[in-house]
Design a protein around this motif. Sequence first.
Motif, mmCIF file in Angstrom:
data_model
loop_
_atom_site.group_PDB
_atom_site.id
_atom_site.type_symbol
_atom_site.label_atom_id
_atom_site.label_comp_id
_atom_site.label_asym_id
_atom_site.label_seq_id
_atom_site.Cartn_x
_atom_site.Cartn_y
_atom_site.Cartn_z
ATOM 1 N N ASP A 91 0.804 -1.221 0.000
ATOM 2 C CA ASP A 91 0.000 0.000 0.000
ATOM 3 C C ASP A 91 0.834 1.267 0.000
ATOM 4 O OD1 ASP A 91 -2.133 -1.668 -0.030
ATOM 5 O OD2 ASP A 91 -2.822 -1.254 2.009
ATOM 6 N N LEU A 92 2.148 1.135 0.118
ATOM 7 C CA LEU A 92 2.997 2.318 -0.043
ATOM 8 C C LEU A 92 2.798 2.954 -1.415
ATOM 9 C CD1 LEU A 92 6.291 1.005 1.585
ATOM 10 C CD2 LEU A 92 4.898 2.901 2.434
ATOM 11 N N LYS A 93 2.441 2.118 -2.408
ATOM 12 C CA LYS A 93 2.237 2.649 -3.765
ATOM 13 C C LYS A 93 1.089 3.648 -3.816
ATOM 14 C CE LYS A 93 3.728 -1.751 -5.866
ATOM 15 N NZ LYS A 93 3.709 -2.583 -4.642
ATOM 16 N N SER A 94 0.134 3.518 -2.904
ATOM 17 C CA SER A 94 -1.032 4.409 -2.930
ATOM 18 C C SER A 94 -0.750 5.757 -2.279
ATOM 19 C CB SER A 94 -2.212 3.748 -2.206
ATOM 20 O OG SER A 94 -1.967 3.649 -0.803
ATOM 21 N N LEU A 95 0.374 5.878 -1.592
ATOM 22 C CA LEU A 95 0.679 7.112 -0.864
ATOM 23 C C LEU A 95 1.435 8.076 -1.768
ATOM 24 C CD1 LEU A 95 1.669 5.510 2.559
ATOM 25 C CD2 LEU A 95 -0.514 6.528 1.914
ATOM 26 N N ASP A 96 0.767 8.544 -2.815
ATOM 27 C CA ASP A 96 1.444 9.384 -3.805
ATOM 28 C C ASP A 96 1.689 10.799 -3.308
ATOM 29 O OD1 ASP A 96 -1.186 10.184 -3.819
ATOM 30 O OD2 ASP A 96 -1.575 9.590 -5.887
ATOM 31 N N ALA A 97 1.131 11.186 -2.146
ATOM 32 C CA ALA A 97 1.406 12.499 -1.570
ATOM 33 C C ALA A 97 2.444 12.400 -0.454
ATOM 34 C CB ALA A 97 0.116 13.139 -1.050
ATOM 35 N N TRP A 98 3.203 11.305 -0.439
ATOM 36 C CA TRP A 98 4.332 11.133 0.481
ATOM 37 C C TRP A 98 5.629 11.315 -0.297
ATOM 38 C CZ3 TRP A 98 4.546 7.181 4.930
ATOM 39 C CH2 TRP A 98 3.375 7.236 5.696
ATOM 40 N N PRO A 99 6.698 11.771 0.365
ATOM 41 C CA PRO A 99 7.997 11.844 -0.323
ATOM 42 C C PRO A 99 8.452 10.451 -0.751
ATOM 43 C CG PRO A 99 8.035 13.085 1.742
ATOM 44 C CD PRO A 99 6.760 12.302 1.740
ATOM 45 N N GLU A 100 8.998 10.369 -1.936
ATOM 46 C CA GLU A 100 9.458 9.085 -2.454
ATOM 47 C C GLU A 100 10.521 8.473 -1.546
ATOM 48 O OE1 GLU A 100 9.918 5.712 -4.550
ATOM 49 O OE2 GLU A 100 8.333 7.217 -4.815
ATOM 50 N N LYS A 101 11.387 9.322 -0.963
ATOM 51 C CA LYS A 101 12.461 8.784 -0.108
ATOM 52 C C LYS A 101 11.886 8.113 1.139
ATOM 53 C CE LYS A 101 13.240 13.126 2.401
ATOM 54 N NZ LYS A 101 14.219 14.169 2.764
ATOM 55 N N VAL A 102 10.780 8.642 1.658
ATOM 56 C CA VAL A 102 10.176 8.040 2.848
ATOM 57 C C VAL A 102 9.544 6.701 2.497
ATOM 58 C CG1 VAL A 102 8.387 8.312 4.617
ATOM 59 C CG2 VAL A 102 9.835 10.258 3.969
ATOM 60 N N PHE A 105 -2.357 8.844 7.201
ATOM 61 C CA PHE A 105 -1.862 10.134 6.731
ATOM 62 C C PHE A 105 -1.903 10.178 5.203
ATOM 63 C CE2 PHE A 105 0.855 8.845 10.440
ATOM 64 C CZ PHE A 105 0.121 9.556 11.395
ATOM 65 N N ALA A 106 -2.836 10.972 4.661
ATOM 66 C CA ALA A 106 -2.950 11.057 3.202
ATOM 67 C C ALA A 106 -1.766 11.794 2.606
ATOM 68 C CB ALA A 106 -4.254 11.746 2.823
ATOM 69 N N GLY A 107 -1.384 12.909 3.224
ATOM 70 C CA GLY A 107 -0.263 13.701 2.742
ATOM 71 C C GLY A 107 0.810 13.790 3.808
ATOM 72 N N LEU A 108 2.063 13.682 3.420
ATOM 73 C CA LEU A 108 3.189 13.757 4.357
ATOM 74 C C LEU A 108 4.240 14.699 3.802
ATOM 75 C CD1 LEU A 108 4.803 12.654 6.866
ATOM 76 C CD2 LEU A 108 5.777 10.964 5.281
#
Length: 852
Positions: free
Chosen positions: A206-217, A578-581
Amino acid sequence: MSDSRFNPAAADARWQARWEAEGTFRADSASPKPKSFVLEMFPYPSGRIHMGHVRNYTMGDVIARARRMQGHEVLHPMGWDAFGMPAENAAIERRVHPGEWTRANIAAMKAQLKRLGFALDWSRELATCEPDYYGHEQALFLDMLDAGLVTRKDAWVNWDPVDMTVLANEQVIDGRGWRSGAPVERRKLTQWFLRITAFAGELADDLKSLDAWPEKVRLMQENWIGKSQGLRFTFHLPSPSGEGPGVGESPHANGIAAFDVFTTRPDTLFGASFAAVAIDHPLATACAAAQPLLAAFIAECRAGGTSAAEIETQEKKGFDTGLSVAHPLIPGRTLPVFVANFVLMDYGTGAIFGCPAHDQRDLDFARKYMLPVPRVVAEVGDEDTPIADEAYVGPGRIINSDFLNGLDVESAKRAVIARAEAEGWGQGTTVFRLRDWGVSRQRYWGTPIPIIHCQDCGAVPVPRADLPVVLPQDVSFDVPGNPLDRHPTWKHVPCPACGTPARRETDTLDTFTNSSWYFIRFASQPADRPFDRAEAEAWLPVGQYIGGVEHAILHLLYARFWTRALAHMGQLGLTEPFAGLFTQGMVTHETYSNADGQWLEPALVEKRGDTAVEIASGAPITIGRTEKMSKSKKNVVDPDAIIDQFGADAARWFMLSDSPPERDLAWSLAGIEGAWRFVQRVWRIGALGADTSSGEDLPLARALHRAIDGITQDIDRLQFNKAVARAYELATAIERASPCATRADAARTLLRLVAPMIPHVAEEAWASLGNTSLIANAPWPVADPALLVEDSVTYAVQVNGKLRDTATLPKGLARDSVEATILALPKITAALNGVAPKKIIVVPDRLVNLVA
């Protein structure tokens, strides 16, 4: 107004008092407005906030204030991550109770935060050290226990023999406890665990769905979870009679006839030259019982580094058990079995096969113990090149591998897995590096684990009616270790099941549990349960979460797990918290030290060009590296001192202005002085909003609406430094404009645009214009699309490729008109010197190049 300066000393406190009196930033869960949850990672109450806090919370505050003005119902709360070892250490050093130290720090830090004017809903404030918070956490722990998500088992841990507590890997520095400095021991203790591994696949996928997170995180979490696909197979030890799989001379090890291995590189099996198990593997334990030298080797390994990073970098050591195992693909071939310090019991099966040619750890080990290094992967033409000091891990074709020869790596992996499954000695499988979360901590200042231990009934949950299990206040820290273990009465209770004398669990929960669900409690705070599902789901997930990248792995991973566990139990209808990080950069400052090597605070140092002296003595000071502000290096700037001198708005503006928010920000006196000057400019420009002059200024109107559009997008994208730059541009355009209705409108609009960033001066200027309502409640400006369309463009004019002039022309002007205008320009006429151009190249609305 324009003849006086803005006085933050008076204005800041006045507007903060009004916001509080009117409950301006109190979130209404029943509001029909679209909801927006903005949250910064809550702080540990260490005593004082620092400029890193100011930067973090200012960013969140800008988002929260802008969302309110844009018509959202905003939840922007604040609380305290208040349990943990620092408070316990303070109790020991200062001879005070941890609660007294913690609550005093909360009061001090809260006062500092209020001075900065953050738009926080203080009605939802929480502290994780209070029973009205951790009592609900205990209830959730029991829910997880009922759901099978809590287990109790023996586990190897890092044990500090001085502090007498379990340490996380991150708290072990060079093999010693981070606080005591004592050599850390590896001990097997009975611990409570949360079954995070039950969700390992979901947490990774599900990390793939977190497109509003920094890629490095996302990558850091992916690596920590460590999803690996490969082959699990069994190595057999030959029987004492020489019969059975892998005939040879080696005996069984105390009845252990086989052990499993997991590998992500089954394609290299023909290159195996040894097998190895972890020091905690059952085979190692069995062999050590009969081999004193092996037992000594294992003890030596346990005294070394304990973190995965340390194990990876330390010298690779092993002990030959004298056993051998049968090679699964080569009849009659056996491999020696070692106990090795670089094999981790926490990953895969705790056992490996070593392929030295294609794994650097295996190669280092093989060279040390003079084991063969057969090459089985090579690029075409490189098949005969021997392996020297560096393992080959690149692509290629399989060689020296029987039926695999000529296959590429991925095809060979599939072929070996297919052979293993067909012959019944292995299975293609997926494993995870992630291990269950050990939450037991042998300390006082944490959430008591709500379990009672009975000699007859075992581990019995505390009845729900008896929650919270409250920490006793009368504890002593005179003796190292957990005061709960020594308390004369607290731990002695009757068994809830049979009534016989029993004892409470004296371990407390890892403080990461406190921060794994606090955002849910912010959203909903009923007294009789942890949260109301409908109210919590109305706010969740957090729309924008902001905090340091140091929490990118554990805190965020645990919060994601906790949310999934609640969904699994039917208590929440979402799985991602957390939708956005956004992970902000650090605030940095030069370091200063005196002749004795002691660190000095910036306030005690006077800079004189490239040198510095101590103010009190005049002695020269060494200027060190610019580093993250820290109490240990004393390179901190006190926010209160800055607010006293420049006001809250100047501090906020500087935190937003000089650097992209994801990068580090170097503190400078010149920077804060520049911010203060801009606050004064805004105050003066605000007065222009009262101008009653008539007339329109179309260029200014275009500049205004470009600023509205740009700043709106910049704030939405958390590009605060760009928003600051646009505000500077608009301020300059307003100051240069002549009196007219457009200028007055632009001045009033500028106040609304900067209100989320510098709210005190915005409120003061807004009120001076006769407004009785707060600018915090004013609507956000909306750009007019018609004024965003440019009706003119600037052409770059070149002669033979060299820039000679520019020309502003109507957008979309016909080519012949463009050419005629350009040829008439004086600079171009001079450059051509009477010679007609051979060719004219026109790039519409951008460039003209004359070839002479």
